[in-house]
Design a protein around this motif. Sequence first.
Motif, PDB file in Angstrom:
ATOM      1  N   THR A  21      36.352  -4.591  33.328  1.00 34.77           N
ATOM      2  CA  THR A  21      36.214  -4.895  35.300  1.00 34.77           C
ATOM      3  C   THR A  21      35.735  -3.637  34.983  1.00 34.77           C
ATOM      4  O   THR A  21      35.650  -2.803  34.649  1.00 34.77           O
ATOM      5  N   ALA A  22      34.870  -3.614  36.202  1.00 36.29           N
ATOM      6  CA  ALA A  22      34.611  -2.371  37.064  1.00 36.29           C
ATOM      7  C   ALA A  22      35.687  -1.901  38.001  1.00 36.29           C
ATOM      8  O   ALA A  22      36.747  -2.216  37.818  1.00 36.29           O
ATOM      9  N   THR A 289      41.919 -15.956  39.429  1.00 34.13           N
ATOM     10  CA  THR A 289      40.357 -15.900  38.743  1.00 34.13           C
ATOM     11  C   THR A 289      40.163 -16.177  40.507  1.00 34.13           C
ATOM     12  O   THR A 289      39.075 -17.322  41.033  1.00 34.13           O
ATOM     13  N   ASP A 290      40.155 -14.731  41.105  1.00 35.88           N
ATOM     14  CA  ASP A 290      38.779 -15.571  42.834  1.00 35.88           C
ATOM     15  C   ASP A 290      37.567 -14.488  42.593  1.00 35.88           C
ATOM     16  O   ASP A 290      37.329 -13.855  41.698  1.00 35.88           O
ATOM     17  N   LEU A 291      37.222 -15.274  43.559  1.00 34.44           N
ATOM     18  CA  LEU A 291      35.817 -14.501  43.836  1.00 34.44           C
ATOM     19  C   LEU A 291      35.670 -13.297  43.286  1.00 34.44           C
ATOM     20  O   LEU A 291      34.651 -12.766  42.010  1.00 34.44           O
ATOM     21  N   GLU A 296      34.385  -8.603  39.026  1.00 39.13           N
ATOM     22  CA  GLU A 296      34.411  -6.973  38.944  1.00 39.13           C
ATOM     23  C   GLU A 296      34.975  -6.971  37.286  1.00 39.13           C
ATOM     24  O   GLU A 296      34.582  -6.492  36.503  1.00 39.13           O
ATOM     25  N   PHE A 297      35.910  -8.477  36.475  1.00 40.54           N
ATOM     26  CA  PHE A 297      35.660  -8.743  35.130  1.00 40.54           C
ATOM     27  C   PHE A 297      35.098  -8.829  34.065  1.00 40.54           C
ATOM     28  O   PHE A 297      34.840  -8.734  33.629  1.00 40.54           O
ATOM     29  N   GLN A 298      33.859  -9.872  34.502  1.00 46.63           N
ATOM     30  CA  GLN A 298      32.466 -10.032  34.192  1.00 46.63           C
ATOM     31  C   GLN A 298      30.992  -8.919  34.505  1.00 46.63           C
ATOM     32  O   GLN A 298      30.724  -9.141  34.077  1.00 46.63           O
ATOM     33  N   SER A 299      31.560  -8.232  34.700  1.00 45.03           N
ATOM     34  CA  SER A 299      30.609  -7.582  35.530  1.00 45.03           C
ATOM     35  C   SER A 299      30.513  -6.980  33.614  1.00 45.03           C
ATOM     36  O   SER A 299      28.737  -6.102  33.846  1.00 45.03           O
TER      37      SER A 299
END
Length: 400
Positions: A21-22, A289-291, A296-299
């Motif tokens: 996450t960022a 798992t909203d947009l 942020e999670f997979q950034s």
Amino acid sequence: MWPYFGTHALLIVTLTLIPATAAAQSENDATREDVYPPLWDRAPESLLDFLVKDNKIVINPWNYQERLGMYKNMLNSSAKYFTAFGSQNFGNILWGLPLQHGWQFRTGQSLGTSGIAQVIGPDHGRLADPSSVTSCGYEDGDLLCISVRSWWSCMNYYLAVIPFLGAVEAGLFGQLQYEIEILPPEEQRADFCYSVADCRSRNPKLMDEWKAYFEYLLSTEHKAGSPATFSSFKMDDALCLMWRAHVSSIAYALPKFQDSLKYLSDPEANFGEDWANAVDFIAATHFSTDLQTTNEFQSFLPQRMLTEGDVLPPISDFSPQQNRVLLSLRALHKVNQLTGGLLLKLWQKAMSTEAGRKLGRKLIEDLASSQKFDPVGIYNDMKGADLTAFSFLEKKQFQH
């Protein structure tokens, strides 16, 4: 004893699971075009945008845009249930599926000025043929082609086609005028199913669980009485059902496509299995798992395929955050293996209450910014540690 072990599990995962996450972004960031999966605007908007032939809607899930279209139809048809959670359907918890699929496609590719995918550098996408026997997914072939030899694409099939057909069976799209037909790949046809009846016959548990998620959404509309309110909708209930189905899809597909890992480098194969293992921990928290949250999670996930020369730690052309994520996923998987799955059981026990899940989500959201975390030291300790399930329990009971 369980409260003690539950707390201990939280501490271990705190040390080993560093989320991708960022720092929190403003909601305005979610309006940027790059937060959507590649070619999202070109994916079929409705079921009738797919090929209609012989009174059937024919979908080719081995084409990136068409598989993306299945996600788009699920998101569009479920949008009304998430109006209370943000504008433009950003709060829909199904965003995690197409965004992950987009990340797999984007690996090693960019969109040219014409909007067509182009390969950048010598790399190829995670959905391309890793054996290089065919040109599927390559610049000199069909860049939108999804290869049946790709471990990532086969795993993703069970997080695309099965949810989609579960939605069809549940009635998310209403009464359909045509049957749905899913086209098979050129090889490994027995590894997949291609219609509601076929998938129900082969994978009744998976179909039941995805159908249950969509039936829950539909039930909230009926109970509320007014399509504008959906007063009986509870996000935690929706997340519980969605993650239960998600984890089941991965658990079913993982052993089925074990042989496909041979086409990948050892580091890439390890990363794939590490990521699949981490999903179990994330799911237990009912992570949203909203947009915006998914982006942020997979950034900080790796933006290229890992090669044999990529040895942790660190990988020189990866950012500190990307190295940190890879090390954390590796350590988490290693500890869980060496404890015979005990770590996951402890974590799930700790996440069995809303208070525990709230803490778990907080850990996932906040720990990326921790400057005190030493993934290299932890990873090196894991390599030599005696963490079999028996000795792990014995040591902790003795210390207690």
